[in-house]
Scaffold this motif. Sequence first.
Motif, PDB file in Angstrom:
ATOM      1  N   LYS A  18     -19.344   7.643  -7.549  1.00  0.00           N
ATOM      2  CA  LYS A  18     -18.295   6.642  -7.367  1.00  0.00           C
ATOM      3  C   LYS A  18     -17.977   6.547  -5.880  1.00  0.00           C
ATOM      4  O   LYS A  18     -17.941   7.545  -5.166  1.00  0.00           O
ATOM      5  CB  LYS A  18     -17.032   7.028  -8.132  1.00  0.00           C
ATOM      6  CG  LYS A  18     -17.235   7.154  -9.628  1.00  0.00           C
ATOM      7  CD  LYS A  18     -17.292   5.821 -10.289  1.00  0.00           C
ATOM      8  CE  LYS A  18     -17.391   5.992 -11.797  1.00  0.00           C
ATOM      9  NZ  LYS A  18     -17.380   4.747 -12.501  1.00  0.00           N
ATOM     10  N   SER A  19     -17.746   5.331  -5.411  1.00  0.00           N
ATOM     11  CA  SER A  19     -17.453   5.084  -4.001  1.00  0.00           C
ATOM     12  C   SER A  19     -15.974   4.764  -3.823  1.00  0.00           C
ATOM     13  O   SER A  19     -15.419   3.946  -4.552  1.00  0.00           O
ATOM     14  CB  SER A  19     -18.271   3.904  -3.481  1.00  0.00           C
ATOM     15  OG  SER A  19     -19.640   4.219  -3.477  1.00  0.00           O
ATOM     16  N   GLY A  48     -17.410  15.236  -5.139  1.00  0.00           N
ATOM     17  CA  GLY A  48     -18.561  14.464  -5.580  1.00  0.00           C
ATOM     18  C   GLY A  48     -18.464  12.969  -5.381  1.00  0.00           C
ATOM     19  O   GLY A  48     -19.331  12.220  -5.831  1.00  0.00           O
ATOM     20  N   TYR A  49     -17.446  12.501  -4.702  1.00  0.00           N
ATOM     21  CA  TYR A  49     -17.309  11.071  -4.455  1.00  0.00           C
ATOM     22  C   TYR A  49     -17.917  10.711  -3.108  1.00  0.00           C
ATOM     23  O   TYR A  49     -17.937  11.513  -2.185  1.00  0.00           O
ATOM     24  CB  TYR A  49     -15.827  10.662  -4.451  1.00  0.00           C
ATOM     25  CG  TYR A  49     -15.177  10.840  -5.791  1.00  0.00           C
ATOM     26  CD1 TYR A  49     -15.398   9.917  -6.813  1.00  0.00           C
ATOM     27  CD2 TYR A  49     -14.363  11.931  -6.061  1.00  0.00           C
ATOM     28  CE1 TYR A  49     -14.815  10.084  -8.058  1.00  0.00           C
ATOM     29  CE2 TYR A  49     -13.777  12.099  -7.299  1.00  0.00           C
ATOM     30  CZ  TYR A  49     -14.011  11.178  -8.290  1.00  0.00           C
ATOM     31  OH  TYR A  49     -13.444  11.339  -9.524  1.00  0.00           O
ATOM     32  N   TRP A  88      -9.043  14.037   6.077  1.00  0.00           N
ATOM     33  CA  TRP A  88      -8.757  15.060   5.058  1.00  0.00           C
ATOM     34  C   TRP A  88      -9.124  14.555   3.664  1.00  0.00           C
ATOM     35  O   TRP A  88      -9.831  15.227   2.919  1.00  0.00           O
ATOM     36  CB  TRP A  88      -7.274  15.450   5.098  1.00  0.00           C
ATOM     37  CG  TRP A  88      -6.911  16.395   4.004  1.00  0.00           C
ATOM     38  CD1 TRP A  88      -7.028  17.746   4.027  1.00  0.00           C
ATOM     39  CD2 TRP A  88      -6.412  16.051   2.707  1.00  0.00           C
ATOM     40  NE1 TRP A  88      -6.620  18.272   2.810  1.00  0.00           N
ATOM     41  CE2 TRP A  88      -6.245  17.245   1.992  1.00  0.00           C
ATOM     42  CE3 TRP A  88      -6.102  14.842   2.089  1.00  0.00           C
ATOM     43  CZ2 TRP A  88      -5.768  17.265   0.679  1.00  0.00           C
ATOM     44  CZ3 TRP A  88      -5.626  14.856   0.786  1.00  0.00           C
ATOM     45  CH2 TRP A  88      -5.466  16.068   0.101  1.00  0.00           C
ATOM     46  N   ALA A  89      -8.655  13.360   3.294  1.00  0.00           N
ATOM     47  CA  ALA A  89      -8.920  12.808   1.965  1.00  0.00           C
ATOM     48  C   ALA A  89     -10.420  12.598   1.758  1.00  0.00           C
ATOM     49  O   ALA A  89     -10.959  12.903   0.689  1.00  0.00           O
ATOM     50  CB  ALA A  89      -8.167  11.501   1.763  1.00  0.00           C
ATOM     51  N   GLY A  90     -11.095  12.103   2.787  1.00  0.00           N
ATOM     52  CA  GLY A  90     -12.539  11.912   2.682  1.00  0.00           C
ATOM     53  C   GLY A  90     -13.260  13.220   2.427  1.00  0.00           C
ATOM     54  O   GLY A  90     -14.167  13.295   1.602  1.00  0.00           O
ATOM     55  N   SER A  91     -12.844  14.265   3.113  1.00  0.00           N
ATOM     56  CA  SER A  91     -13.460  15.579   2.934  1.00  0.00           C
ATOM     57  C   SER A  91     -13.195  16.143   1.536  1.00  0.00           C
ATOM     58  O   SER A  91     -14.108  16.626   0.865  1.00  0.00           O
ATOM     59  CB  SER A  91     -12.919  16.531   3.998  1.00  0.00           C
ATOM     60  OG  SER A  91     -13.402  17.829   3.792  1.00  0.00           O
ATOM     61  N   ILE A 122      -7.327  10.924  -9.555  1.00  0.00           N
ATOM     62  CA  ILE A 122      -8.341   9.948  -9.152  1.00  0.00           C
ATOM     63  C   ILE A 122      -9.505   9.953 -10.137  1.00  0.00           C
ATOM     64  O   ILE A 122      -9.997   8.900 -10.536  1.00  0.00           O
ATOM     65  CB  ILE A 122      -8.812  10.231  -7.709  1.00  0.00           C
ATOM     66  CG1 ILE A 122      -7.677   9.876  -6.740  1.00  0.00           C
ATOM     67  CG2 ILE A 122     -10.098   9.482  -7.371  1.00  0.00           C
ATOM     68  CD1 ILE A 122      -7.897  10.318  -5.313  1.00  0.00           C
ATOM     69  N   THR A 123      -9.927  11.125 -10.553  1.00  0.00           N
ATOM     70  CA  THR A 123     -11.020  11.221 -11.528  1.00  0.00           C
ATOM     71  C   THR A 123     -10.641  10.521 -12.833  1.00  0.00           C
ATOM     72  O   THR A 123     -11.446   9.764 -13.386  1.00  0.00           O
ATOM     73  CB  THR A 123     -11.370  12.705 -11.780  1.00  0.00           C
ATOM     74  OG1 THR A 123     -11.815  13.283 -10.545  1.00  0.00           O
ATOM     75  CG2 THR A 123     -12.453  12.842 -12.845  1.00  0.00           C
ATOM     76  N   ARG A 124      -9.428  10.748 -13.313  1.00  0.00           N
ATOM     77  CA  ARG A 124      -8.982  10.067 -14.535  1.00  0.00           C
ATOM     78  C   ARG A 124      -8.929   8.554 -14.347  1.00  0.00           C
ATOM     79  O   ARG A 124      -9.303   7.806 -15.244  1.00  0.00           O
ATOM     80  CB  ARG A 124      -7.631  10.608 -14.990  1.00  0.00           C
ATOM     81  CG  ARG A 124      -7.737  11.999 -15.614  1.00  0.00           C
ATOM     82  CD  ARG A 124      -6.428  12.476 -16.215  1.00  0.00           C
ATOM     83  NE  ARG A 124      -5.349  12.623 -15.242  1.00  0.00           N
ATOM     84  CZ  ARG A 124      -5.195  13.643 -14.407  1.00  0.00           C
ATOM     85  NH1 ARG A 124      -6.090  14.614 -14.406  1.00  0.00           N
ATOM     86  NH2 ARG A 124      -4.179  13.681 -13.569  1.00  0.00           N
TER      87      ARG A 124
END
Length: 134
Positions: free
Chosen positions: A15-16, A38-39, A29-32, A124-126
């Motif tokens: 997922k992007s 796995g995103y 931070w969020a990107g890391s 976010i996964t949900r």
Amino acid sequence: MLTFPARVAQGEVRKSILIADDDLGFVVWAGSVLAGAGYQTWPATTADDGLEWLKEPEVVFDLLLISPSLESARELVEAARDKSPRLKVAALSVSDHLGDVIIDAALPKPGDAADEASAWVGTITRLLTPHLTA
């Protein structure tokens, strides 16, 4: 515009997520954290940065995490939805609106505690898992 993310290996589907916030530290931070989960993440510290990513023909976002205070946030949301009709939009705030733009979720930025970051990634996964959001 920040650097282009690493390419995904052929055949790998992830997922992007476009992260749009004027706080560079948060975007990094969020990107890391999300990449570790796995995103595939794409950074933008301005709406113009986000619009530049949308010009890449192979880029289709599954989620736009966006700060409501980002200048031209509405235009970025509209352009991202035009390109990716199934796009989910989450405001990095406690409000479920981005001005007059309806969003799919409000995801306030987590605190520094690891359990808060983990819970944030779980949300976010949900949000990105169809059978969990129905």
